[in-house]
Design a protein around this motif. Structure first.
Motif, PDB file in Angstrom:
ATOM      1  N   TRP A 215       0.722  -1.257   0.043  1.00  0.00           N
ATOM      2  CA  TRP A 215       0.061  -0.017   0.122  1.00  0.00           C
ATOM      3  C   TRP A 215       0.859   1.241   0.013  1.00  0.00           C
ATOM      4  O   TRP A 215       0.412   2.284  -0.644  1.00  0.00           O
ATOM      5  CB  TRP A 215      -0.846  -0.141   1.172  1.00  0.00           C
ATOM      6  N   VAL A 216       2.032   1.057   0.602  1.00  0.00           N
ATOM      7  CA  VAL A 216       2.847   2.461   0.735  1.00  0.00           C
ATOM      8  C   VAL A 216       3.321   2.584  -0.617  1.00  0.00           C
ATOM      9  O   VAL A 216       3.639   3.737  -0.958  1.00  0.00           O
ATOM     10  CB  VAL A 216       4.112   2.014   1.862  1.00  0.00           C
ATOM     11  N   GLN A 217       3.960   1.474  -1.174  1.00  0.00           N
ATOM     12  CA  GLN A 217       4.506   1.526  -2.583  1.00  0.00           C
ATOM     13  C   GLN A 217       3.511   2.159  -3.568  1.00  0.00           C
ATOM     14  O   GLN A 217       4.055   3.155  -4.282  1.00  0.00           O
ATOM     15  CB  GLN A 217       4.969   0.035  -2.914  1.00  0.00           C
ATOM     16  N   THR A 218       2.429   1.697  -3.625  1.00  0.00           N
ATOM     17  CA  THR A 218       1.295   2.186  -4.500  1.00  0.00           C
ATOM     18  C   THR A 218       0.830   3.500  -4.407  1.00  0.00           C
ATOM     19  O   THR A 218       0.723   4.234  -5.254  1.00  0.00           O
ATOM     20  CB  THR A 218      -0.117   1.437  -4.408  1.00  0.00           C
ATOM     21  N   ARG A 219       0.794   4.129  -3.071  1.00  0.00           N
ATOM     22  CA  ARG A 219       0.425   5.541  -2.717  1.00  0.00           C
ATOM     23  C   ARG A 219       1.483   6.401  -2.704  1.00  0.00           C
ATOM     24  O   ARG A 219       1.352   7.435  -2.992  1.00  0.00           O
ATOM     25  CB  ARG A 219      -0.328   5.474  -1.081  1.00  0.00           C
ATOM     26  N   SER A 220       2.690   5.970  -2.033  1.00  0.00           N
ATOM     27  CA  SER A 220       3.921   7.089  -1.787  1.00  0.00           C
ATOM     28  C   SER A 220       4.882   7.041  -3.070  1.00  0.00           C
ATOM     29  O   SER A 220       5.760   7.574  -3.129  1.00  0.00           O
ATOM     30  CB  SER A 220       4.423   6.913  -0.452  1.00  0.00           C
TER      31      SER A 220
END
Length: 263
Positions: A215-220
């Motif tokens: 989720w962090v990779q996709t969002r940030s």
């Protein structure tokens, strides 16, 4: 009777000397080993799988969208990376048993893996280390595939991760199991508990990687995602080092090829 007890005492002493502490001195059952020491190994196992699973899960997306390799080539790169990780487990086991011991093998190659994560994060963050942005799905854009120095940085980082993880993986379970003796039934029960907990630790790390870190990779962005993987690996290494005073370490036995050469 005294002679027999003396022989038993001598045998117990020899058995105790099979494992040493961080100073290469015979370990004490009261100070070293047990679940107290194994907890540190469980921690690095969770953080390491957390770090590499997060990278591996979205790696093909990064290779395709950011490095602009064709889809078939991107899939091949990821497959080769995963295969290399498991193949290098043989090297990690050999170095541990023959020359370094489990702890030093884990520490050295954990640092190697960490350096790979850091390099991936730097490349994902700096535009000059990647091809110019473009839409790989659009037929109108003519995307430039990563080559030369940019490709070298990418593959160097990727295979530093593969080398580190491959040599680290076979030693985590083995080093944790070394914390329990085979001569005590109570220790055998704790060893069984350790293996169950090790699988749980692996599963928790994988779960966090495939949910929170992805989720962090996709969002940030992938640079932040790789950076989080590097941070997770760094935390695992710090925890591994913190347990050094409690470990039972099995000394390396020398090269397995030496007896063969003598024959």
């Amino acid at each position: 009777m005294d002679m027999q007890s003396g022989q038993n005492s001598k045998g117990d002493s020899m058995l105790a000397q099979v494992f040493v502490d961080w100073r290469d001195k015979p370990c004490s059952p009261k100070k070293h080993g047990g679940m107290r020491a194994a907890v540190f190994v469980l921690a690095i196992q969770a953080f390491e799988i957390m770090a590499i699973a997060a990278v591996g899960n979205n790696l093909i997306t990064y290779v395709f969208n950011e490095m602009h390799f064709p889809l078939s080539k991107s899939a091949n790169i990821v497959t080769n990376f995963v295969g290399t990780v498991f193949l290098l487990s043989l090297l990690g086991g050999f170095l541990s048993d023959s020359y370094l011991g489990s702890f030093w093998t884990m520490l050295i190659f954990g640092i190697v893996e960490l350096s790979g994560f850091v390099l991936l994060s730097i490349q994902a963050h700096l535009p000059q280390l990647r091809p110019p942005p473009c839409n790989m799905i659009s037929k109108e854009d003519h995307c430039m595939e990563a080559n030369g120095f940019k490709a070298t940085i990418f593959f160097l980082a990727l295979y530093l991760v593969a080398l580190g993880s491959g040599c680290l993986k076979p030693n985590m379970i083995a080093h944790g199991a070394d914390q329990f003796g085979n001569d005590d039934p109570d220790q055998s029960k704790k060893l069984s508990t350790y293996f169950n907990t090790a699988y749980f630790s692996f599963s928790v790390g994988e779960l966090i990687a495939l949910t929170v870190l992805v989720w962090v990779q996709t969002r940030s962005g992938m640079d932040v995602g790789f950076g989080v993987s590097a941070a997770a690996m760094a935390v695992g290494l710090v925890i591994l080092i913190c347990g050094a005073f409690f470990y039972r370490n099995k000394p390396p036995q020398g090269s397995i090829f030496t007896p063969i050469a003598r024959v």
